[in-house]
Scaffold this motif. Structure first.
Motif, mmCIF file in Angstrom:
data_model
loop_
_atom_site.group_PDB
_atom_site.id
_atom_site.type_symbol
_atom_site.label_atom_id
_atom_site.label_comp_id
_atom_site.label_asym_id
_atom_site.label_seq_id
_atom_site.Cartn_x
_atom_site.Cartn_y
_atom_site.Cartn_z
ATOM 1 N N GLU A 191 2.620 9.495 -9.943
ATOM 2 C CA GLU A 191 3.455 10.141 -8.928
ATOM 3 C C GLU A 191 2.533 10.935 -7.987
ATOM 4 N N VAL A 192 2.712 10.774 -6.680
ATOM 5 C CA VAL A 192 1.778 11.397 -5.734
ATOM 6 C C VAL A 192 2.478 11.923 -4.486
ATOM 7 N N ASP A 193 1.714 12.682 -3.698
ATOM 8 C CA ASP A 193 2.243 13.114 -2.398
ATOM 9 C C ASP A 193 2.265 11.938 -1.424
ATOM 10 N N VAL A 194 1.122 11.238 -1.333
ATOM 11 C CA VAL A 194 0.999 10.172 -0.330
ATOM 12 C C VAL A 194 0.491 8.887 -0.968
ATOM 13 N N CYS A 195 1.080 7.771 -0.563
ATOM 14 C CA CYS A 195 0.601 6.464 -1.043
ATOM 15 C C CYS A 195 0.172 5.612 0.149
ATOM 16 N N PHE A 196 -1.077 5.179 0.136
ATOM 17 C CA PHE A 196 -1.582 4.274 1.178
ATOM 18 C C PHE A 196 -1.364 2.828 0.745
ATOM 19 N N MET A 197 -0.893 2.008 1.673
ATOM 20 C CA MET A 197 -0.874 0.549 1.452
ATOM 21 C C MET A 197 -1.446 -0.053 2.726
ATOM 22 N N PHE A 198 -2.749 -0.003 2.863
ATOM 23 C CA PHE A 198 -3.389 -0.469 4.085
ATOM 24 C C PHE A 198 -3.646 -1.972 3.988
ATOM 25 N N LYS A 199 -3.111 -2.704 4.940
ATOM 26 C CA LYS A 199 -3.337 -4.157 5.042
ATOM 27 C C LYS A 199 -3.169 -4.872 3.702
ATOM 28 N N LEU A 200 -2.148 -4.486 2.988
ATOM 29 C CA LEU A 200 -1.944 -5.039 1.649
ATOM 30 C C LEU A 200 -0.709 -5.930 1.547
ATOM 31 N N LEU A 201 0.372 -5.540 2.252
ATOM 32 C CA LEU A 201 1.664 -6.159 1.939
ATOM 33 C C LEU A 201 1.765 -7.635 2.320
ATOM 34 N N ASP A 202 1.107 -8.048 3.408
ATOM 35 C CA ASP A 202 1.134 -9.481 3.746
ATOM 36 C C ASP A 202 0.517 -10.296 2.611
ATOM 37 N N THR A 203 -0.585 -9.764 2.053
ATOM 38 C CA THR A 203 -1.242 -10.473 0.946
ATOM 39 C C THR A 203 -0.320 -10.533 -0.272
ATOM 40 N N LEU A 204 0.286 -9.395 -0.616
ATOM 41 C CA LEU A 204 1.158 -9.388 -1.803
ATOM 42 C C LEU A 204 2.341 -10.333 -1.632
#
Ligand code: SAM
Length: 273
Positions: A191-204
């Motif tokens: 559990e965190v304050d901020v979650c980065f998903m940089f240039k990830l979702l197209d790949t997933l």
């Protein structure tokens, strides 16, 4: 395991050898299911490396894996430990930049990091804990952040990136931990304050359709910062921002802002856990 030998041969390519066997197996199964379903039923082809099916699967699964991971590694990727040894302090921007230049995504972002983190900080006022999903070498951009991260968690499917990030955290006493995980299966994320998903979702999404929806609902973060490439790998082709409309549908229940830098389009989403 019937697939052991196939996995071993696929991983003989240097740029793929740091991927976990489970992850490679997952990609093999997706490929077979979509392209050659008959090979899932009769598995005799797995016993003969010279068989034409065996060779086709090796070639095409390697191609898919390169798109997911290998293609981002630039020449000299192996030099990163030597370059890490040479970094003198967290203020050594040039030393950090030399490493960030080894991964296509961080290399392309390098000249925009200060602007990007500045814009993020306009929307996000607390970054005591950060979770960087599909991190690549992005944790090495810590010196470019004008906020102090309390704890930095990084998740990657590539084992060598995870080892390297942990070595970096250790060298500079950064409170953080990198771990290997295939994000097409979402569980047990901190559990965190901020979650980065940089240039990830197209790949997933290319690995597992609709996984983003599950990921966004399960990630426990007050803010999500998600980015998409607006130019193809290497910057040759322009990718229209309209291509993110599927993502906008997923986050429509949340408040969000967007901003853009050279090759990248960002969403800052207020999620509130
Ligand atoms: C385009 S790169 C972006 C790296 C980093 N987020 C950045 O923007 O600098 C995508 C990263 O996601 C990782 N990745 C791909 N599929 C993954 C999966 N199923 N689980 C975890 N990480 C994955 C790749 O290894 C690669 O480092």
């Amino acid at each position: 395991m019937e697939y052991c030998n196939l996995i071993k041969i696929i991983k003989q390519k240097k740029e793929l050898n740091s991927l976990s066997d489970e992850f490679v197996l997952g990609i093999i199964k997706i490929y077979l299911k979509n392209e050659m379903p008959k090979l899932l039923e009769n598995q005799e082809w797995l016993n003969n490396t010279k068989n034409k099916y065996f060779r086709t699967v090796v070639k095409n699964v390697r191609k898919n894996l390169r798109e997911v991971h290998g293609a981002f590694k630039k020449k000299g990727y192996d030099k990163k430990y030597k370059l890490l040894d040479e970094i003198k302090s967290l203020n050594d921007f040039e030393g950090h930049a030399k490493i960030l230049k080894l991964h296509t995504s961080t290399a392309e972002r390098l000249k925009n990091y200060i602007e990007i983190y500045g814009k993020i900080l306009e929307k996000v006022y607390k970054v005591e804990s950060l979770l960087d999903l599909g991190a690549g070498l992005n944790p090495l951009s810590i010196p470019f952040m004008d906020f102090k991260v309390g704890t930095y968690y990084a998740v990657e499917v590539a084992e060598d990136d995870v080892e390297f990030i942990n070595a970096y955290f250790k060298k500079f006493n950064i409170k953080g931990h990198a771990f290997v995980k295939d994000l097409t299966y979402v569980d047990n994320l901190p559990e965190v304050d901020v979650c980065f998903m940089f240039k990830l979702l197209d790949t997933l999404e290319s690995l597992k359709k609709d996984v983003t929806k599950e990921l966004i609902s399960k990630v426990k973060a007050k803010w999500l910062v998600v980015s998409f490439a607006t130019k193809s790998l290497g910057g040759r082709k322009v990718i229209s921002k309209k291509r993110t409309s599927w993502f906008k549908k997923i986050i429509k229940a949340y408040e969000y802002d967007t901003f853009e830098v050279d090759n990248e389009y960002f969403f800052v989403v207020r999620k509130d856990l």
